[in-house]
Design a protein around this motif. Structure first.
Motif, PDB file in Angstrom:
ATOM      1  N   GLY A 167      -8.267  20.148   0.313  1.00 51.69           N
ATOM      2  CA  GLY A 167      -6.792  20.028   0.515  1.00 51.69           C
ATOM      3  C   GLY A 167      -5.935  21.100  -0.157  1.00 51.69           C
TER       4      GLY A 167
ATOM      5  N   SER B  89      -2.976  32.714   0.446  1.00 50.65           N
ATOM      6  CA  SER B  89      -3.674  31.594   1.343  1.00 50.65           C
ATOM      7  C   SER B  89      -5.155  31.166   0.116  1.00 50.65           C
TER       8      SER B  89
ATOM      9  N   ALA C 124      -4.126  24.601  -0.252  1.00 40.70           N
ATOM     10  CA  ALA C 124      -3.587  25.401   0.841  1.00 40.70           C
ATOM     11  C   ALA C 124      -3.421  26.934   0.268  1.00 40.70           C
ATOM     12  N   GLN C 125      -2.754  26.813  -0.836  1.00 38.27           N
ATOM     13  CA  GLN C 125      -2.362  28.377  -1.286  1.00 38.27           C
ATOM     14  C   GLN C 125      -2.707  28.408  -2.645  1.00 38.27           C
TER      15      GLN C 125
ATOM     16  N   THR D 223      -1.108  22.491  -2.624  1.00 34.75           N
ATOM     17  CA  THR D 223      -1.473  21.836  -1.426  1.00 34.75           C
ATOM     18  C   THR D 223      -0.684  21.919  -0.179  1.00 34.75           C
ATOM     19  N   GLN D 224       0.546  22.632  -0.538  1.00 34.00           N
ATOM     20  CA  GLN D 224       1.476  22.752   0.702  1.00 34.00           C
ATOM     21  C   GLN D 224       1.848  24.273   0.565  1.00 34.00           C
ATOM     22  N   PRO D 225       2.174  24.843   1.828  1.00 33.51           N
ATOM     23  CA  PRO D 225       2.571  26.348   1.569  1.00 33.51           C
ATOM     24  C   PRO D 225       3.465  26.479   0.653  1.00 33.51           C
TER      25      PRO D 225
ATOM     26  N   ASP E 186      -7.978  30.746   0.951  1.00 32.75           N
ATOM     27  CA  ASP E 186      -9.278  31.638   1.640  1.00 32.75           C
ATOM     28  C   ASP E 186      -9.195  32.936   1.236  1.00 32.75           C
TER      29      ASP E 186
END
Lengths: 410, 149
Positions: free
Chosen positions: A183, A208, A185-186, A259-261, A210
């Motif tokens: 979960g 991000s 995100a960033q 977990t959020q942008p 990834d």
């Protein structure tokens, strides 16, 4: 080696001449203050050369507090790697710790992780695999002073960039040690600098998850084989190859898995570009869609000649410079003496890493006597070529078009 | 006892001076002056090492900037409000900007960066900067910061 060396006016002589002019205009006492003229359209274009900053040699003084120090263009003529003591400096806030104790320093990793970490420098130096990468670090606003119409901001010439061999550990390895939770995100990065006004937005940037785990993004503890100068981020700096320097957080001390942008000011509001390929809008455009700045684009510069220099009209001239490919290596650099009507290929130097600077040179005759516009254009390994016309955006970010200087052939 | 040679005496005296200086310490706990540092090897800064690299603790002094905005109408207001966070050169090196553009910059400092600038001071600051831009546009050079102490 080319056997014909062009006649040229030494850049320093040009600077000294402008220094004399500047002093006369200001009518100040004959201080031994050297000035650089950045050639910014409409001015003000003159800047002091300073040697007053710790661990730094002669730099163009854009601002003392918080420090903005520009690398003079002649430094880029000395090689593809920019010496640490000439590497440009850019800080957002003036509260910069002047001392760092390497024993007590800790890098915190927290947020959406299984095991929050507090990592010592000894751990980073000894326990994780070392990586090294050559990469250009370029300010988003490099060359902003050449935007026409001019835009407010740090009024840089072309020297808000540098190339170094960065050594450190993979960000991925550090994140894996902490165990990123499902979960995520960033990943958000923050350094030891602080806002002067406590309620002001602390400088933080995010990637991000990834991207953060791609194996190329690194936590660097050395540049060009030495510890980083404090003003370049000692003891640790994030290195994000191919991306603009705003993400290369200096004095990195805090890594937070989100977990959020990230909606912090520096991601949501600042460093935003028009959402089109060349980040290009008209000065009259309003309310266009924007995206956070990210990757760099190909660029090239002449480094052994400056605007206004003299060249030989009939003998061949030796011309050289540097180029960068952005996210891909440099594939070719062409030069034009006539605003892009004709392009001539130059010879490329050795590639020292696809994210780094690459040397190019050519020995060639100029087409006629008089004023000659010399333009250089880089094409990267992905086939992306610099446009002839400059892009424009209100932030003065990611200048992309070919750069031109005018020389005088006699 | 054999009389010490001149060289030995010099070494002894020099050593004593260094010991005294180290014992007294530098004023305000600042780093020892350079001439002592080069002769007496001050305590090594703490360091950490890994393969092929040693990182030593760093303690530097960043230059201060006492330059102020040059004289002109409302210079007192801009000097009172706009030298705490950044050097005057940040504004002086801007290209000539309109009153509207300067107003946006001042509001950005207040709203985004939380600069403690009173709303009543904004018109005077904008007026100073706009007049400065007009001078810059006419001269092509920035007004020089006032470095008089």
């Amino acid at each position: 080696m080319p056997d014909t060396l062009m006649t040229r006016i030494d850049r320093r002589r040009v600077l000294q001449a402008s220094a004399l002019g500047g002093m006369a205009a200001f009518a100040t006492p004959a201080l031994a203050q050297k000035l650089a003229d950045l050639g910014l359209p409409g001015g003000p274009s003159s800047r002091e050369i300073t040697t007053g900053f710790p661990q730094k040699g002669a730099m163009i003084l854009q601002r003392t507090r918080p420090p903005l120090l520009e690398t003079p263009m002649d430094v880029f003529d000395t090689g593809v790697f920019t010496p640490n003591d000439r590497f440009y400096v850019r800080w957002h806030w003036a509260v910069i710790p002047p001392s760092v104790d390497v024993d007590s320093f800790r890098l915190k990793v927290h947020g959406a992780v299984d095991r929050p970490l507090s990592i010592s420098l000894a751990d980073l130096l000894r326990d994780l695999p070392r990586v090294e990468i050559a990469a250009v670090n370029q300010c988003s606003g490099n060359s902003r002073g050449f935007f026409e119409p001019r835009v407010p901001g740090g009024e840089w010439g072309h020297g808000a960039m540098g190339n170094a061999k960065w050594m450190g550990v993979r960000l991925r390895d550090v994140l894996d040690k902490a165990g990123v939770k499902a979960g995520a995100a960033q990943v958000r990065f923050s350094g030891m600098d602080e806002p002067v006004v406590p309620t002001g937005p602390d400088f933080k940037k995010s990637l991000s998850i990834d991207h953060a785990r791609d194996g190329e993004v690194m936590i660097a503890f050395a540049m060009n084989g030495e510890a980083l100068p404090l003003l370049n981020g000692f003891p640790l700096r994030l290195v994000v190859p191919g991306w603009f320097s705003t993400y290369w957080v200096k004095m990195l001390s805090d890594i937070e898995v989100l977990t959020q942008p990230d909606d912090n000011f520096w991601m949501a509001k600042a460093y935003k570009l028009p959402a089109n390929h060349w980040a290009n809008v008209s000065p009259t455009d309003k309310d266009f869609p924007t995206v956070p700045i990210s990757t760099m684009v190909p660029r090239a510069w002449i480094t052994n000649l400056a605007d206004g220099d003299a060249v030989a009209a009939t003998d061949p001239n030796y011309i050289r410079g540097i180029a960068m490919g952005g996210t891909r290596g440099v594939a070719k650099v062409d030069i034009s003496p006539d605003h892009g009507r004709h392009w001539y290929p130059t010879q490329l130097g050795a590639e020292e890493g696809k994210y780094g600077f690459r040397r190019w040179d050519i020995t060639a005759r100029v087409p006629h006597a008089g004023r000659i516009p010399l333009s250089v254009r880089c094409t990267n390994a992905g086939g992306e070529t610099q446009p002839l016309a400059q892009n424009w955006n209100p932030g003065g970010y990611r200048r992309a078009g070919v750069e031109t200087i005018t020389v005088v052939a006699a | 006892m054999k009389t010490p040679s001149l060289a030995t005496l010099i070494v002894i005296i020099f050593g004593a001076v260094i010991v005294a200086l180290l014992a007294v310490g530098a004023p305000n706990g600042r780093p020892a002056p350079q001439q002592v540092a080069t002769n007496s090897l001050p305590p090594e800064p703490t360091s950490v090492s890994g393969p092929g690299l040693t990182l030593a603790s760093v303690n530097v002094e960043l230059p201060d900037d006492t330059a102020t905005y040059p004289d002109g109408p409302h210079a007192d207001v801009i000097n009172a409000n706009c030298t705490a966070c950044h050097s005057a050169s940040m504004a002086l090196y801007q290209p000539p900007l309109s009153a509207d553009a300067w107003h946006k910059e001042v509001e950005k400092m207040r709203e985004t960066f939380k600069a403690p600038v009173a709303e009543k001071d904004v018109p005077a600051i904008v007026a100073y900067l706009t007049a400065m831009s007009a001078k810059t546009a006419a001269a092509g050079t920035a007004p020089k910061p006032d470095t008089a102490q």
